[in-house]
Design a protein around this motif. Sequence first.
Motif, mmCIF file in Angstrom:
data_model
loop_
_atom_site.group_PDB
_atom_site.id
_atom_site.type_symbol
_atom_site.label_atom_id
_atom_site.label_comp_id
_atom_site.label_asym_id
_atom_site.label_seq_id
_atom_site.Cartn_x
_atom_site.Cartn_y
_atom_site.Cartn_z
ATOM 1 N N ASN A 33 22.315 15.702 52.940
ATOM 2 C CA ASN A 33 21.889 14.505 53.667
ATOM 3 C C ASN A 33 21.476 13.390 52.723
ATOM 4 O OD1 ASN A 33 21.028 17.170 54.945
ATOM 5 N ND2 ASN A 33 21.190 15.864 56.753
ATOM 6 N N GLU A 35 22.158 13.106 49.586
ATOM 7 C CA GLU A 35 23.283 12.721 48.728
ATOM 8 C C GLU A 35 24.182 11.710 49.420
ATOM 9 O OE1 GLU A 35 27.058 14.773 46.356
ATOM 10 O OE2 GLU A 35 25.582 16.015 47.360
ATOM 11 N N LEU A 36 24.479 11.944 50.697
ATOM 12 C CA LEU A 36 25.314 11.006 51.442
ATOM 13 C C LEU A 36 24.640 9.642 51.565
ATOM 14 C CD1 LEU A 36 26.562 13.373 54.299
ATOM 15 C CD2 LEU A 36 27.973 12.357 52.504
ATOM 16 N N ILE A 37 23.349 9.635 51.876
ATOM 17 C CA ILE A 37 22.618 8.374 52.027
ATOM 18 C C ILE A 37 22.538 7.639 50.692
ATOM 19 C CG2 ILE A 37 20.378 7.364 52.588
ATOM 20 C CD1 ILE A 37 19.989 9.678 54.583
ATOM 21 N N ASP A 39 24.559 7.903 48.075
ATOM 22 C CA ASP A 39 25.883 7.408 47.690
ATOM 23 C C ASP A 39 26.230 6.118 48.423
ATOM 24 O OD1 ASP A 39 26.050 9.575 46.079
ATOM 25 O OD2 ASP A 39 27.622 10.616 47.202
ATOM 26 N N LEU A 40 25.916 6.069 49.719
ATOM 27 C CA LEU A 40 26.207 4.861 50.494
ATOM 28 C C LEU A 40 25.381 3.687 49.994
ATOM 29 C CD1 LEU A 40 27.516 3.361 52.845
ATOM 30 C CD2 LEU A 40 25.702 4.247 54.328
ATOM 31 N N SER A 100 30.442 2.855 55.344
ATOM 32 C CA SER A 100 29.386 3.254 56.275
ATOM 33 C C SER A 100 29.889 4.282 57.280
ATOM 34 C CB SER A 100 28.844 2.026 57.015
ATOM 35 O OG SER A 100 28.335 1.069 56.111
ATOM 36 N N GLN A 102 32.252 6.508 56.930
ATOM 37 C CA GLN A 102 32.421 7.821 56.304
ATOM 38 C C GLN A 102 31.120 8.602 56.263
ATOM 39 O OE1 GLN A 102 34.143 7.016 52.471
ATOM 40 N NE2 GLN A 102 36.162 6.556 53.287
ATOM 41 N N VAL A 103 30.009 7.887 56.083
ATOM 42 C CA VAL A 103 28.712 8.559 56.029
ATOM 43 C C VAL A 103 28.163 8.814 57.429
ATOM 44 C CG1 VAL A 103 26.319 8.329 55.266
ATOM 45 C CG2 VAL A 103 28.183 7.611 53.762
ATOM 46 N N SER A 106 29.489 11.743 59.435
ATOM 47 C CA SER A 106 29.192 13.100 58.983
ATOM 48 C C SER A 106 28.188 13.761 59.927
ATOM 49 C CB SER A 106 28.629 13.070 57.564
ATOM 50 O OG SER A 106 28.125 14.337 57.189
ATOM 51 N N ILE A 109 24.528 13.512 58.991
ATOM 52 C CA ILE A 109 23.809 12.260 59.217
ATOM 53 C C ILE A 109 23.730 11.939 60.710
ATOM 54 C CG2 ILE A 109 23.759 9.793 58.736
ATOM 55 C CD1 ILE A 109 23.181 11.586 56.337
#
Length: 297
Positions: A33, A35-37, A39-40, A100, A102-103, A106, A109
């Motif tokens: 979670n 990591e995705l945030i 990266d964005l 946005s 792509q995240v 998920s 998210i």
Amino acid sequence: MTATRIRRAVGISVGLALTTLFVAPAAAQPSINSELISDLNTSLLYAAVPITVLVELILIYTVYRFKDSGEAKPTQENRRLEITWTVATAIILLFVGLASTQVLASSYIAGTTADSPSAEGGNVEGLSKNVSGAYAPTEDNAIQIEAVAYKYAWTFNYIDSQGDVSSTNTLVIPEDRPVYLHLVSNDWLHSFHAPDLGLKQDAFPGQYNTMKTKVTEPGTYQLYCAEYCGVGHSQMTGTIEVKSQSEYQSWLDEQRSGGAGNTTGNASNGTATNNQTATNNQTAAANESTNASARLA
């Protein structure tokens, strides 16, 4: 600054923004979670910096170039320049939208999806309430935990523990395994928030909210209630203990073999402590109100 130079500057800025699609942040994050945030946020930052620099440079140049002009002149039409910044803006917006989406798409998210919904909470075996909103895992190795919020604590029921295992204010999960948290409230609105893990989800009465995570780094992480829920809100805290798979299994076995009773006792003690704290806070507030009234009189 000529129109050609402006077009070149815009083109360079757009190019720098697009390269962020292929740039991976170096900093490691403890959960999928977060990591995705992260990266964005990093990608959008890389896109925003060159645009900000370009705008500021144009502003500075304009102020310097026309600071001595005594009379404003009408703007001359430049079709190429207008087409250039329109296309550049469209490309930037497309980049932001794709990054946005792509995240946000998920399941880590956006939460649960329609892939495996249960019409009623009771259809997910082991839940304590027969209400809607709970979603069953799609992974074979996933674990399920029911998180029940109440004033002013959390109780965690381990659905896949093959026995009655629960804990209060301490959530124990294994590393590198999908975890489905079925959140619900016993009284009113609460919010499950673990900032270091990128987790935040509301807990409603009469409805489950299923939140999915996978933590990759063992350790202890802080847990808060992020929604004001009364005088004891500030004390509605806890911890998330992430253990290796072997340590997690040992912990479950210990709870089943005799620790479960202690865990339940801790839950009762925790509830009593929180209730006593709430009572003390209410008494203090009432005394303060009485004293204030006396002073005004």
